[in-house]
Write a protein that holds these residues in place. Structure first.
Motif, mmCIF file in Angstrom:
data_model
loop_
_atom_site.group_PDB
_atom_site.id
_atom_site.type_symbol
_atom_site.label_atom_id
_atom_site.label_comp_id
_atom_site.label_asym_id
_atom_site.label_seq_id
_atom_site.Cartn_x
_atom_site.Cartn_y
_atom_site.Cartn_z
ATOM 1 N N ARG A 232 0.830 -1.212 0.000
ATOM 2 C CA ARG A 232 0.000 0.000 0.000
ATOM 3 C C ARG A 232 0.860 1.256 0.000
ATOM 4 N N GLN A 233 1.931 1.250 0.784
ATOM 5 C CA GLN A 233 2.815 2.415 0.833
ATOM 6 C C GLN A 233 3.484 2.668 -0.509
ATOM 7 N N LYS A 234 3.909 1.596 -1.174
ATOM 8 C CA LYS A 234 4.525 1.731 -2.491
ATOM 9 C C LYS A 234 3.543 2.305 -3.498
ATOM 10 N N ALA A 235 2.293 1.818 -3.445
ATOM 11 C CA ALA A 235 1.278 2.293 -4.374
ATOM 12 C C ALA A 235 0.979 3.769 -4.146
ATOM 13 N N VAL A 236 0.844 4.147 -2.879
ATOM 14 C CA VAL A 236 0.533 5.544 -2.553
ATOM 15 C C VAL A 236 1.661 6.469 -2.992
ATOM 16 N N SER A 237 2.915 6.079 -2.725
ATOM 17 C CA SER A 237 4.053 6.951 -3.026
ATOM 18 C C SER A 237 4.255 7.162 -4.528
ATOM 19 N N THR A 238 3.962 6.150 -5.322
ATOM 20 C CA THR A 238 4.200 6.260 -6.767
ATOM 21 C C THR A 238 2.975 6.714 -7.550
ATOM 22 N N CYS A 239 1.792 6.485 -7.001
ATOM 23 C CA CYS A 239 0.571 6.798 -7.750
ATOM 24 C C CYS A 239 -0.036 8.158 -7.407
ATOM 25 N N THR A 240 0.242 8.672 -6.212
ATOM 26 C CA THR A 240 -0.349 9.956 -5.812
ATOM 27 C C THR A 240 0.003 11.097 -6.761
ATOM 28 N N PRO A 241 1.303 11.300 -7.120
ATOM 29 C CA PRO A 241 1.606 12.388 -8.064
ATOM 30 C C PRO A 241 0.905 12.198 -9.408
ATOM 31 N N HIS A 242 0.827 10.949 -9.866
ATOM 32 C CA HIS A 242 0.186 10.664 -11.154
ATOM 33 C C HIS A 242 -1.292 11.009 -11.112
ATOM 34 N N LEU A 243 -1.983 10.618 -10.048
ATOM 35 C CA LEU A 243 -3.410 10.906 -9.923
ATOM 36 C C LEU A 243 -3.660 12.410 -9.798
ATOM 37 N N ALA A 244 -2.808 13.093 -9.014
ATOM 38 C CA ALA A 244 -2.953 14.545 -8.862
ATOM 39 C C ALA A 244 -2.771 15.245 -10.203
ATOM 40 N N SER A 245 -1.783 14.800 -10.970
ATOM 41 C CA SER A 245 -1.531 15.379 -12.287
ATOM 42 C C SER A 245 -2.709 15.124 -13.215
ATOM 43 N N LEU A 246 -3.255 13.915 -13.187
ATOM 44 C CA LEU A 246 -4.389 13.563 -14.039
ATOM 45 C C LEU A 246 -5.619 14.393 -13.701
ATOM 46 N N LEU A 247 -5.933 14.524 -12.407
ATOM 47 C CA LEU A 247 -7.112 15.272 -11.988
ATOM 48 C C LEU A 247 -6.981 16.749 -12.346
ATOM 49 N N ASN A 248 -5.789 17.291 -12.152
ATOM 50 C CA ASN A 248 -5.548 18.694 -12.462
ATOM 51 C C ASN A 248 -5.757 18.952 -13.959
ATOM 52 N N PHE A 249 -5.194 18.084 -14.783
ATOM 53 C CA PHE A 249 -5.285 18.255 -16.232
ATOM 54 C C PHE A 249 -6.715 18.017 -16.715
ATOM 55 N N SER A 250 -7.393 17.029 -16.165
ATOM 56 C CA SER A 250 -8.759 16.708 -16.581
ATOM 57 C C SER A 250 -9.725 17.835 -16.243
ATOM 58 N N PHE A 251 -9.522 18.463 -15.072
ATOM 59 C CA PHE A 251 -10.384 19.574 -14.679
ATOM 60 C C PHE A 251 -10.286 20.705 -15.693
ATOM 61 N N GLY A 252 -9.075 21.103 -16.021
ATOM 62 C CA GLY A 252 -8.886 22.170 -17.002
ATOM 63 C C GLY A 252 -9.405 21.789 -18.369
ATOM 64 N N GLY A 253 -9.174 20.535 -18.784
ATOM 65 C CA GLY A 253 -9.642 20.073 -20.080
ATOM 66 C C GLY A 253 -11.157 20.058 -20.176
ATOM 67 N N CYS A 254 -11.830 19.642 -19.101
ATOM 68 C CA CYS A 254 -13.300 19.600 -19.100
ATOM 69 C C CYS A 254 -13.886 20.997 -19.256
ATOM 70 N N PHE A 255 -13.311 21.978 -18.545
ATOM 71 C CA PHE A 255 -13.838 23.327 -18.684
ATOM 72 C C PHE A 255 -13.598 23.862 -20.088
ATOM 73 N N GLN A 256 -12.451 23.527 -20.658
ATOM 74 C CA GLN A 256 -12.155 23.995 -22.015
ATOM 75 C C GLN A 256 -13.170 23.447 -23.015
ATOM 76 N N ILE A 257 -13.542 22.167 -22.852
ATOM 77 C CA ILE A 257 -14.556 21.567 -23.729
ATOM 78 C C ILE A 257 -15.911 22.254 -23.536
ATOM 79 N N LEU A 258 -16.273 22.502 -22.270
ATOM 80 C CA LEU A 258 -17.545 23.171 -21.981
ATOM 81 C C LEU A 258 -17.578 24.573 -22.571
ATOM 82 N N GLN A 259 -16.463 25.284 -22.447
ATOM 83 C CA GLN A 259 -16.409 26.646 -22.972
ATOM 84 C C GLN A 259 -16.520 26.674 -24.485
ATOM 85 N N SER A 260 -15.947 25.672 -25.147
ATOM 86 C CA SER A 260 -15.990 25.630 -26.606
ATOM 87 C C SER A 260 -17.367 25.253 -27.128
ATOM 88 N N ARG A 261 -18.064 24.384 -26.393
ATOM 89 C CA ARG A 261 -19.321 23.835 -26.910
ATOM 90 C C ARG A 261 -20.569 24.585 -26.441
#
Length: 310
Positions: A232-261
């Motif tokens: 569990r510790q290994k998973a948390v240490s390696t996956c947390t930055p990846h998930l944070a990066s994904l959520l951050n990028f997805s949030f911005g991307g979703c708004f961009q799609i909404l703004q365009s459409r």
């Protein structure tokens, strides 16, 4: 809106900008500082990974590809913004507009594919640790990185080749940078092929990678819940930055799609500009911070490069 034939569209007018008076120099300095920091941070991490043989492992090579993409995406946007901020006439030549579309869209596609490949790598490392070295070889890493970059280049080249010949009835884009859908909306001619290809492109480059990421993290969570504390510790240490990066990028991307459409006239102009630039400016900033600060081996290598520690 200026009425014209397609042969007369030599430039596009970006009307989302508004007069900020002397504040434009402050905005220029802020964005310039942000761009310099993004370039410095990503270049540092690229140099650190490339120059340290101990970091020539799949996870860090995928990270290096991600940092190169952040550098590429920010360079496709920030110099353009800096020029527009200081300019009194916010226009862009048509060829430069399509070039920016190519840069921004390939950046977004490469980002999603890179994050999907990284989630697959973490899935193998956590769920199949005994088979990891045989299933994630350096040759396979090279192939995955090549596909991550080559597919977006070809896909966006086709997307733009469908947009360039369109007969346009205007040249006004209600954004602070060029977008393909904004140009398609100006078309007087039939855009059904553009819309169909755009839908296929969205599914292949965004929906499928997101589904792959979802699948791999479901598998990782199942292993974590059934595994030991160390797993569990290994998973948390390696996956947390990846998930944070994904959520951050997805949030911005979703708004961009909404703004365009959809009509976003109810949102304040300054807020629309900030959110439309969010995933193109904050992602290149957050990615090196997330991985550089959270991964001890990268932190140690950076200290050696910056401070000359042995």
């Amino acid at each position: 809106m200026m009425m014209m034939n397609s042969t007369q569209v030599s430039y596009f007018a970006l009307v989302a900008y508004f007069d900020t008076g002397l504040f434009k120099y402050l905005y220029f300095l802020l964005i310039m500082s942000l761009y310099v920091f993004i370039v410095s941070a990503n270049v540092l991490l690229i140099v650190v990974i490339c120059s340290n043989r101990s970091l020539h492992e799949p996870m860090y090579l995928f990270l290096c590809s991600l940092f190169v993409n952040e550098l590429y995406g920010s360079t496709g946007l920030f110099p353009f913004l800096l020029v527009q901020i200081l300019s009194d006439i916010h226009t862009v030549a048509a060829p430069l507009c399509f070039l920016q579309i190519f840069c921004v869209y390939t950046y977004v596609c490469v980002e999603f594919l890179n994050l999907a490949v990284m989630s697959y790598d973490r899935y193998l490392a956590i769920c199949c640790p005994l088979q990891y070295n045989t299933r994630m070889t350096l040759n396979k890493v090279a192939v995955l990185v090549a596909v991550t970059w080559l597919f977006p280049v070809v896909a966006i080249a086709v997307l733009i080749s469908l947009s360039v010949p369109l007969q346009l009835c205007g040249n006004v884009i209600n954004k602070v940078y060029c977008g393909n859908y904004s140009i398609v909306k100006l078309a007087c001619s039939d855009t059904s092929v553009n819309n169909i290809y755009g839908l296929i492109y969205t599914v292949v480059s965004i929906i499928i990678p997101l589904l792959l990421i979802l699948y791999t993290y479901i598998k990782i969570l199942m292993v974590c819940f059934s595994g030991c504390k160390q797993t569990r510790q290994k998973a948390v240490s390696t996956c947390t930055p990846h998930l944070a990066s994904l959520l951050n990028f997805s949030f911005g991307g979703c708004f961009q799609i909404l703004q365009s459409r959809f009509d976003m006239s109810g949102v304040p102009n300054m807020m629309r500009i900030f959110l439309s630039l969010y995933f193109l400016s904050c992602q290149p900033l957050f990615t090196p911070l997330l991985y550089g600060l959270n991964m001890s081996r990268i932190r140690s290598a950076c200290r050696r490069v910056l401070c000359g520690d042995g």
